[in-house]
Design a protein around this motif. Structure first.
Motif, PDB file in Angstrom:
ATOM      1  N   PHE A 106      -0.194 -18.338  -8.325  1.00 26.65           N
ATOM      2  CA  PHE A 106       0.418 -17.168  -7.687  1.00 26.65           C
ATOM      3  C   PHE A 106      -0.061 -15.880  -8.357  1.00 26.65           C
ATOM      4  CE2 PHE A 106       4.280 -14.391  -7.893  1.00 26.65           C
ATOM      5  CZ  PHE A 106       4.281 -13.986  -6.579  1.00 26.65           C
ATOM      6  N   LYS A 107      -0.109 -15.899  -9.693  1.00 29.75           N
ATOM      7  CA  LYS A 107      -0.507 -14.687 -10.411  1.00 29.75           C
ATOM      8  C   LYS A 107      -2.019 -14.480 -10.412  1.00 29.75           C
ATOM      9  CE  LYS A 107       2.061 -15.955 -13.724  1.00 29.75           C
ATOM     10  NZ  LYS A 107       2.753 -16.128 -14.995  1.00 29.75           N
ATOM     11  N   ASP A 108      -2.772 -15.533 -10.064  1.00 28.44           N
ATOM     12  CA  ASP A 108      -4.233 -15.391  -9.985  1.00 28.44           C
ATOM     13  C   ASP A 108      -4.690 -14.893  -8.617  1.00 28.44           C
ATOM     14  OD1 ASP A 108      -4.698 -16.129 -12.527  1.00 28.44           O
ATOM     15  OD2 ASP A 108      -5.515 -18.111 -12.097  1.00 28.44           O
ATOM     16  N   THR A 109      -3.799 -14.923  -7.611  1.00 26.65           N
ATOM     17  CA  THR A 109      -4.248 -14.578  -6.255  1.00 26.65           C
ATOM     18  C   THR A 109      -4.888 -13.190  -6.143  1.00 26.65           C
ATOM     19  OG1 THR A 109      -1.998 -13.950  -5.694  1.00 26.65           O
ATOM     20  CG2 THR A 109      -2.726 -16.129  -4.985  1.00 26.65           C
ATOM     21  N   PRO A 110      -4.544 -12.179  -6.988  1.00 26.31           N
ATOM     22  CA  PRO A 110      -5.249 -10.892  -6.849  1.00 26.31           C
ATOM     23  C   PRO A 110      -6.753 -10.997  -7.087  1.00 26.31           C
ATOM     24  CG  PRO A 110      -3.263 -10.577  -8.125  1.00 26.31           C
ATOM     25  CD  PRO A 110      -3.442 -12.057  -7.956  1.00 26.31           C
ATOM     26  N   PHE A 111      -7.224 -12.110  -7.684  1.00 29.44           N
ATOM     27  CA  PHE A 111      -8.668 -12.290  -7.841  1.00 29.44           C
ATOM     28  C   PHE A 111      -9.367 -12.264  -6.488  1.00 29.44           C
ATOM     29  CE2 PHE A 111      -8.280 -14.941 -12.021  1.00 29.44           C
ATOM     30  CZ  PHE A 111      -7.720 -13.839 -12.634  1.00 29.44           C
ATOM     31  N   LEU A 112      -8.582 -12.481  -5.406  1.00 29.70           N
ATOM     32  CA  LEU A 112      -9.160 -12.490  -4.065  1.00 29.70           C
ATOM     33  C   LEU A 112      -9.757 -11.146  -3.672  1.00 29.70           C
ATOM     34  CD1 LEU A 112      -6.396 -14.569  -2.298  1.00 29.70           C
ATOM     35  CD2 LEU A 112      -8.758 -15.268  -2.598  1.00 29.70           C
ATOM     36  N   ILE A 113      -9.418 -10.074  -4.425  1.00 33.26           N
ATOM     37  CA  ILE A 113     -10.051  -8.777  -4.162  1.00 33.26           C
ATOM     38  C   ILE A 113     -11.564  -8.932  -4.206  1.00 33.26           C
ATOM     39  CG2 ILE A 113     -10.251  -6.370  -4.913  1.00 33.26           C
ATOM     40  CD1 ILE A 113      -7.735  -6.740  -6.527  1.00 33.26           C
ATOM     41  N   ALA A 114     -12.050  -9.794  -5.129  1.00 31.65           N
ATOM     42  CA  ALA A 114     -13.494  -9.952  -5.312  1.00 31.65           C
ATOM     43  C   ALA A 114     -14.176 -10.423  -4.035  1.00 31.65           C
ATOM     44  CB  ALA A 114     -13.777 -10.924  -6.462  1.00 31.65           C
ATOM     45  N   ILE A 115     -13.434 -11.095  -3.125  1.00 33.93           N
ATOM     46  CA  ILE A 115     -14.074 -11.561  -1.891  1.00 33.93           C
ATOM     47  C   ILE A 115     -13.421 -10.911  -0.671  1.00 33.93           C
ATOM     48  CG2 ILE A 115     -14.896 -13.715  -2.912  1.00 33.93           C
ATOM     49  CD1 ILE A 115     -12.628 -15.144  -1.352  1.00 33.93           C
ATOM     50  N   THR A 116     -12.971  -9.664  -0.848  1.00 32.87           N
ATOM     51  CA  THR A 116     -12.521  -8.793   0.257  1.00 32.87           C
ATOM     52  C   THR A 116     -11.292  -9.285   1.020  1.00 32.87           C
ATOM     53  OG1 THR A 116     -13.799  -9.761   2.083  1.00 32.87           O
ATOM     54  CG2 THR A 116     -14.943  -8.171   0.655  1.00 32.87           C
TER      55      THR A 116
END
Lengths: 217, 243
Positions: free
Chosen positions: A156-166
């Motif tokens: 859940f806390k790692d989901t902001p990594f999705l910024i890297a793939i727009t």
């Protein structure tokens, strides 16, 4: 740009933050966790039943995925599969990455099933399949529930990594709002508070679950 | 493939620069995280409610919110309060975010390991009228240290992997340099190089932490010394050593 705090930005940004939270953050966490929980068990059972060279290869692949950054894996999958929707890629990569953690958890869980249980299934001349299905896996999975919960929170806390793939998750919406209004203070703090509100009660529940399992076994 | 290799050859300074930033962030973040873990781990085990409460709030904040949120907090929010000493460069913002985030996780490890030191050890040091500071330093910490190393190793690997997001705050780390290499070569080649470099870094850290664990256990009288363990022969175990 001045410091200080402006409540107006809190109320104005809240809808877009919550939209990102529901449509991406929560979705990726829930579907990703299901994939991780199931695939992790499959990986561990494969590793135990496959012939030695294949099992060694599988162990290496699992360790390789575990020991390299998920952001790099996301970007790799994104560029390799440009035709696919980034959100789908995100869900699958999160599922696979966390499945490698879960495989380790299941390994410990299966190892913790007492030797007597195996001997009893032999004594009752149960088949191999039935031993695993009816005796070993149910006990192993029970012991792994708290770890699964902790990994769900960490995913859940790692989901902001999705910024890297727009993928437009809560944090990427927050940054867009911040960029449009030249104000980052409120949106980032609000995003943090939303994370805290969602993850803290869950971690308290998991601690309770941990105590209950420790108590009843 | 040969054109890829020549592109890699010309890109080596760039990849090394990115690798350098990743190593600096990992080392700086780990050093800060270690200090925070020890300090807050001890505070969280305190008997005074106020001290314990303060430590818990800080720990739960950094454990409960996303690393990315904290990175942006140190990069976007704090430097904008108009306080001169808060206007740090992105590299400092990164080290602070990793230090506080993983430090909070580490504090739980430190607290848990100190609690896991058997009761009798505490009682024995009281019976020998050790002062509380002396007891911590000579009896409790050496035993807790051996217990906490495996968990700290996991956190260290996670920290290394976490640094891959600093491209978000304009830093040129290994991931960004790999992304540049992808444009010069092709996807599979560039990302294979990048993932392998991360894997090797993680492996080196694990070997280092394993050596620390052998040393810590040897000093407790469990297992062989580090020098013996590094000899080219099969290991001899004396006393109880966990795998």
């Amino acid at each position: 740009m001045s410091g200080g705090w402006n409540w107006q930005h809190v109320w104005d940004s809240l809808p877009t933050l919550l939209e990102g939270f529901l449509t991406v953050t929560l979705l990726v966490t829930v579907v990703g966790s299901v994939i991780a929980a199931v695939l992790g068990l499959v990986l561990e059972l494969l590793r135990r039943s496959a012939p030695a060279p294949l099992a060694a290869l599988l162990t290496f692949v699992v360790n390789f995925i575990r020991m390299t950054p998920i952001v790099v894996q996301l970007m790799f999958a994104y560029f390799a599969l440009l035709a696919l929707d980034p959100l789908t890629i995100g869900i699958v990569v999160f599922g696979i990455h966390y499945a490698t953690y879960m495989a380790e958890v299941y390994r410990a869980g299966i190892d913790s099933v007492p030797q007597g249980q195996w001997e009893a299934t032999t004594a009752l001349s149960m088949s191999r399949g039935r031993t695993w299905r009816a005796v070993i896996v149910p006990q192993a999975v029970r012991a792994t529930l708290p770890s699964l919960g902790n990994y769900v929170i960490s995913m859940f806390k790692d989901t902001p990594f999705l910024i890297a793939i727009t993928v437009p998750d809560m944090i990427s919406n927050a940054l867009r709002y911040g960029g449009d209004h030249f104000r980052f203070t409120e949106v980032i703090v609000v995003a943090g508070v939303i994370f805290l509100i969602a993850s803290y009660p869950t971690s308290v529940l998991i601690r309770k679950l941990e105590q209950r399992i420790a108590f009843t076994t | 493939m040969s054109s890829d290799l020549s592109a890699l050859w010309t890109a080596i300074p760039q990849v090394l620069e990115g690798l350098g930033i990743t190593v600096v962030l990992t080392a700086g973040g780990a050093a800060l995280a270690f200090v925070i873990a020890i300090v807050f781990g001890l505070l969280a085990g305190s008997r005074a409610l106020l001290v314990r409460g303060f430590a818990r709030v800080v720990i739960e904040f950094f454990r409960g919110t996303s690393l990315v949120v904290q990175l942006f907090l140190f990069f976007f929010v704090l430097p904008r309060f108009g306080i001169p000493w808060l206007e740090w460069p992105p590299l400092v913002a990164g080290i602070l975010a990793f230090g506080f985030n993983y430090g909070a996780y580490g504090a739980e490890v430190v607290r848990g390991s100190i609690t896991a030191v058997p009761r009798g050890q505490w009682e024995a040091s009281t019976a020998l009228s050790f002062s509380p500071a002396h007891r911590m330093r000579r009896i409790i910490i050496p035993q807790a240290w051996a217990l906490m190393i495996p968990s700290l190793n996991n956190l260290l690997i996670q920290l290394l992997k976490g640094t891959a997001i600093v491209g978000f705050i304009t830093l040129f780390d290994l991931t960004v340099s790999i992304e540049k290499l992808r444009i010069a070569t092709d996807l599979f080649f560039a990302y294979s190089v990048g993932l392998l470099l991360y894997f090797v870094l993680a492996y080196i850290l694990t070997l280092g932490m394993n050596a620390l664990e052998v040393r810590a256990k040897h000093r407790l009288g469990q297992g062989e010394s580090l020098r013996d363990a590094l000899r080219f022969r099969s290991p001899v175990t004396r006393g109880r050593t966990a795998a």
